[in-house]
Structure formats: structure tokens, C-alpha cells
Design an enzyme around this catalytic site. Structure first.
Site, PDB file in Angstrom:
ATOM      1  CG  ASP A 150     118.462   9.534  26.048  1.00 41.82           C
ATOM      2  OD1 ASP A 150     118.543  10.492  25.257  1.00 41.82           O
ATOM      3  OD2 ASP A 150     117.956   9.632  27.186  1.00 41.82           O
ATOM      4  CB  CYS A 152     118.992  15.842  24.014  1.00 44.39           C
ATOM      5  SG  CYS A 152     120.664  15.570  24.597  1.00 44.39           S
TER       6      CYS A 152
HETATM    7  N1  SAH Z   1     118.640   7.959  29.187  1.00 41.39           N
HETATM    8  C1  SAH Z   1     118.724   8.706  30.404  1.00 41.39           C
HETATM    9  C2  SAH Z   1     119.422  10.047  30.243  1.00 41.39           C
HETATM   10  C3  SAH Z   1     120.799   9.964  29.625  1.00 41.39           C
HETATM   11  S1  SAH Z   1     121.797  11.318  30.028  1.00 41.39           S
HETATM   12  C4  SAH Z   1     117.331   8.906  30.996  1.00 41.39           C
HETATM   13  O1  SAH Z   1     116.347   8.838  30.247  1.00 41.39           O
HETATM   14  O2  SAH Z   1     117.219   9.162  32.196  1.00 41.39           O
HETATM   15  C5  SAH Z   1     123.329  10.827  29.407  1.00 41.39           C
HETATM   16  C6  SAH Z   1     124.059   9.780  30.239  1.00 41.39           C
HETATM   17  O3  SAH Z   1     125.175   9.372  29.467  1.00 41.39           O
HETATM   18  C7  SAH Z   1     124.626  10.258  31.552  1.00 41.39           C
HETATM   19  O4  SAH Z   1     124.158   9.410  32.578  1.00 41.39           O
HETATM   20  C8  SAH Z   1     126.163  10.125  31.420  1.00 41.39           C
HETATM   21  O5  SAH Z   1     126.770   9.628  32.605  1.00 41.39           O
HETATM   22  C9  SAH Z   1     126.271   9.103  30.324  1.00 41.39           C
HETATM   23  N2  SAH Z   1     127.455   9.144  29.440  1.00 41.39           N
HETATM   24  C10 SAH Z   1     127.976  10.198  28.781  1.00 41.39           C
HETATM   25  N3  SAH Z   1     128.969   9.810  27.948  1.00 41.39           N
HETATM   26  C11 SAH Z   1     129.078   8.453  28.091  1.00 41.39           C
HETATM   27  C12 SAH Z   1     129.897   7.450  27.479  1.00 41.39           C
HETATM   28  N4  SAH Z   1     130.805   7.774  26.560  1.00 41.39           N
HETATM   29  N5  SAH Z   1     129.717   6.179  27.863  1.00 41.39           N
HETATM   30  C13 SAH Z   1     128.790   5.846  28.797  1.00 41.39           C
HETATM   31  N6  SAH Z   1     127.984   6.752  29.384  1.00 41.39           N
HETATM   32  C14 SAH Z   1     128.118   8.034  29.045  1.00 41.39           C
END
Ligand code: SAH
Length: 400
Positions: free
Chosen positions: A304, A344
Site C-alpha cells: 500500500d 492511491c
Molecule cells: N497502509 C497504511 C497506509 C500507508 S501510507 C494504512 O493502511 O494505514 C504510506 C506509508 O509508506 C507511510 O507510512 C510512509 O512512511 C511509508 N513509506 C513511504 N515510502 C516508503 C519507502 N520507500 N519505504 C518504506 N516506507 C515508505
């Protein structure tokens, strides 16, 4: 011509009233022939066709390409506290019909789709979070707030208008308590038998991803006995769902330390067996490669990621990113396991996303069957006249 010569107004170019006639709530700058009586940022303006026919009442936004956003298509409807009360009541009635007491984290206003352009409101138990992203929404803060307090008199209200898109509207970030101030931003919400922590001050966006509620339920339903990798876990809500659904082990992966510490607290709040949960602070792209080298395999992988495409020009790059990450994930799914994959990015249409995942399966040399489709939950409705409101899509893939 029946133009009221005193009120600020917009007159459209010849033939540019088609979108408005289809009730689309945005008016782009290139559709405008003339602006009269010098409206200020966020002011309410009358919109007329080139022949002088009244079309709508809108909010003026001088800095944005979306030069005006429509409040109403009814000429006798004033933009006042009563207007916001009507819109809020209609939206709240819909949500009350969708959810019972066991779910109290709800998107109350989904902007354009709920007839309130630029306005998002989430209701976390008795805390409301307000996000205003357009000049018109910003200018109507007082009226909106009055209507909101009338409907929810005892609620705390926190404003989270700190998103980048406000810059396009010429607006600065605004955050803070607007009603019944609290000492901190943490709130507990209930969702499908889970208790989940939301931090309205420090959390992402308005604090929590309510839009994934139905997807969490799908994970809970299919997780029995599974070893699960929850990529881009944020506060680990998919992990709570998976463990409640009987998963044998879950790994949350995210690069945010704060999100992962909340993920542990979420597991504790739900009295889950913490020995089954591991939090890994890592870049998911690197972690998936590392797991591949180590020969790790999972029954379920959840992907996600954050939005990869903010504009049309970024869409091709975003497709490469989605393909890459889906290929890497598929390589780690046991034959017969599941991949829950999401996008998204509103610009990524269903058919394109499906093609990207199909290409990833080809590259991974795996069979991929689409067995379920997921989308933003019902408190994030999409108005028929505003297809842009549809953004979150998911595929549940059986991987052989
Ligand atoms: N699945 C979550 C929402 C995800 S939002 C839910 O349902 O609540 C996206 C998340 O990805 C954020 O927490 C952000 O910190 C993380 N993120 C963004 N890029 C990333 C990367 N390259 N590696 C690890 N985490 C990442």
C-alpha cells in the site's frame, strides 16, 4: 443579459458551459472570458454563460488553474451557515446509514463528492479533523465551523490544513484546535472489532487511512494461518486485522519510526500476541530485494505505497515504480499465496493499474489471478459528476 452588475462575477467563454451543465464543480482559468467587480481570494462569485445566463455560485481562486469551485447550482441558495448545515447533515445521514456503533472513525465530508469543494472532515470518535485546501474553503472557515459545532456540539475540532496543494491556492499552512481543545492529538477509534490509535496532530494527512477500512476487513477474512508481510504499514492497521484474522506471523515494514512505534501500540491495544509481530524500519524497495536474496517467502504480501503520481507528467514514472514493486513482491509470495496491491494515485485508472500488475507478473514469471477488487470505503463516495473523487483501487491477486 441578466447579469447583476454589482456582485463579483465570472463570465465564461462562448461554449465553455458544458462541464458546468454536467454539474462538474471546477472551472478552469481558460474557460473564463471576464471577471467583473474584482473578487478577492475565496470570495463567492456568480457564474454566467457568455450569453449572460446564470449558471452557478462559486468560490474564486485567483492563483489556481482551478479558478473557481462551485458551491451551488441553485440560484436561490446563499452560501451561509445554513448552506453548510444542509451539506453536513446530508453527509452525516449517509454515514449513519452506512455504519453502526462498532465503527466510529468515519470520513464525514469527502470534499467535492459531498458538495463541499476543498473541504475534508474526518470524525474520530468525538474529535473532528478539518482540512481546507481551496481558497473558497479557507474563506468560509467561520461559517463551516459554526455549522459543524451546531451538529456536533460537544466535539473537539482540530484543523489540519497543512498540505502542499494549498500553495497552488496562495494559502499558507494552518493547524490548531478550533473547538474544545485537548492536550494532545491521540484518539482511539473502533473499527470492525479493532481498537486503533489515531494521532490527529502528528499523523499523516488527517491522521489515519480511513479509506482502507474495507481492505482491512478483506485481509482479516483471508489471513488465517498466514505469514504476512505488510509493506508501507504506517501504523500497522493491516497487521492488527491480519492477526485478528488468525495470521501466524506479521512483519510491518515502513520507514517512519513513529508510525512503527504506533504499530506496536495498536497491537497491544488489541491484546494481540506481540511475539507474532515484527516491525522493520526500512525502505520497502530495498527490503524486498534483501528478502529475495535471503529466500524469504510469505503467504500474504500487502503493498500500500504512498501516491506515486501527483500529475499527468509523473504517470509513466509512477507505472514503472508500481511495476517494479509488484514484481519484487510477487517473487516473495509462496505459490498459492496472495498479494494485496493498491494504488492511491487518482490518475492511475483501473485498467492501467491492472495492466501494470499483469506486466509485473510477466516479469516475475508468475501466474497472477485477480480474485477480488477493492476500493476506497463507502464513506469516501464518488459523485457521478466528479469521477476525480475515485482514487484508491486495490487488487487481491492469487499468485502461483
Ligand atoms: N497502509 C497504511 C497506509 C500507508 S501510507 C494504512 O493502511 O494505514 C504510506 C506509508 O509508506 C507511510 O507510512 C510512509 O512512511 C511509508 N513509506 C513511504 N515510502 C516508503 C519507502 N520507500 N519505504 C518504506 N516506507 C515508505
Amino acid at each position: 443579459m441578466n447579469i447583476d452588475t454589482k456582485s463579483p462575477a465570472i463570465i465564461l467563454q462562448d461554449g465553455r458551459d458544458k462541464a458546468l451543465n454536467r454539474r462538474h464543480p471546477w472551472l478552469f482559468s481558460n474557460a473564463i472570458k471576464q471577471v467583473i467587480n474584482t473578487p478577492n481570494r475565496g470570495d463567492t462569485v456568480e457564474v454566467y454563460s457568455s450569453s449572460g445566463q446564470w449558471l452557478a455560485r462559486a468560490a474564486y481562486s485567483p492563483s489556481s488553474q482551478i479558478r473557481a469551485r462551485i458551491w451551488t447550482f441553485q440560484q436561490d441558495e446563499a452560501i451561509d451557515v445554513a448552506f453548510f448545515s444542509r451539506r453536513l447533515s446530508r453527509a452525516w445521514a449517509l454515514r449513519q446509514s452506512l455504519f453502526d456503533q462498532s465503527t466510529d472513525g468515519i470520513r464525514l465530508i469527502a470534499a467535492e463528492s459531498d458538495g463541499l469543494p476543498g473541504i475534508t472532515i474526518d470524525k474520530y470518535a468525538d474529535v473532528l479533523v478539518l482540512q481546507l485546501v481551496s481558497a473558497g474553503a479557507d474563506a468560509q472557515r467561520k461559517n463551516l465551523l459554526a455549522a459543524l459545532i451546531q451538529l456536533f456540539p460537544s466535539h473537539s475540532i482540530y484543523e489540519r490544513s497543512d498540505v502542499d496543494v494549498r500553495k497552488k491556492e496562495g494559502l499558507k499552512p494552518v493547524t490548531g484546535w478550533l473547538a474544545a481543545e485537548r492536550e494532545h492529538g491521540e484518539v482511539l477509534i473502533k473499527e470492525h472489532g479493532m481498537t486503533l490509535l489515531v494521532d490527529v496532530i502528528q499523523g499523516h494527512k488527517t491522521g489515519f487511512y480511513l479509506d482502507q477500512r474495507a481492505s482491512r476487513a478483506a485481509v482479516k477474512r483471508l489471513a488465517s494461518g498466514a505469514r504476512v508481510l505488510n509493506c508501507f504499514s504506517y501504523t500497522g492497521t493491516f497487521a492488527v486485522a491480519a492477526l485478528q484474522g488468525g495470521a501466524s506471523e506479521v512483519i510491518n515494514a515502513d520507514m517512519s519510526e513513529l508510525a512503527l512505534s504506533t504499530a506496536s501500540r495498536n497491537a497491544e491495544l488489541n491484546q494481540l500476541d506481540l511475539s507474532k509481530l515484527t516491525n522493520v524500519k526500512a525502505d520497502v524497495f530495498k527490503l524486498l530485494r534483501q528478502y529475495h536474496e535471503q529466500g524469504e517467502l510469505f503467504d500474504i504480501i500487502i503493498l500500500d505505497p504512498p501516491k506515486f503520481a501527483e500529475s499527468k507528467s509523473q504517470l509513466m514514472g509512477a507505472c514503472r515504480g508500481y511495476k517494479d514493486i509488484n514484481r519484487l513482491a510477487m517473487q516473495l509470495v509462496k505459490p498459492g499465496g496472495l498479494l494485496f496491491t493498491f494504488s492511491c494515485s487518482g490518475l492511475m485508472e483501473d485498467s492501467l493499474f491492472q495492466k501494470v500488475v499483469a506486466d509485473a507478473a510477466l516479469d516475475a514469471n508468475r501466474d497472477c489471478l485477480f480474485i477480488e477488487k477493492l476500493q476506497q470505503d463507502s464513506d469516501h463516495p464518488v459523485a457521478s459528476f466528479f469521477p476525480e473523487g475515485y482514487y484508491l483501487k486495490g487488487l487481491v491477486c492469487k499468485i502461483w
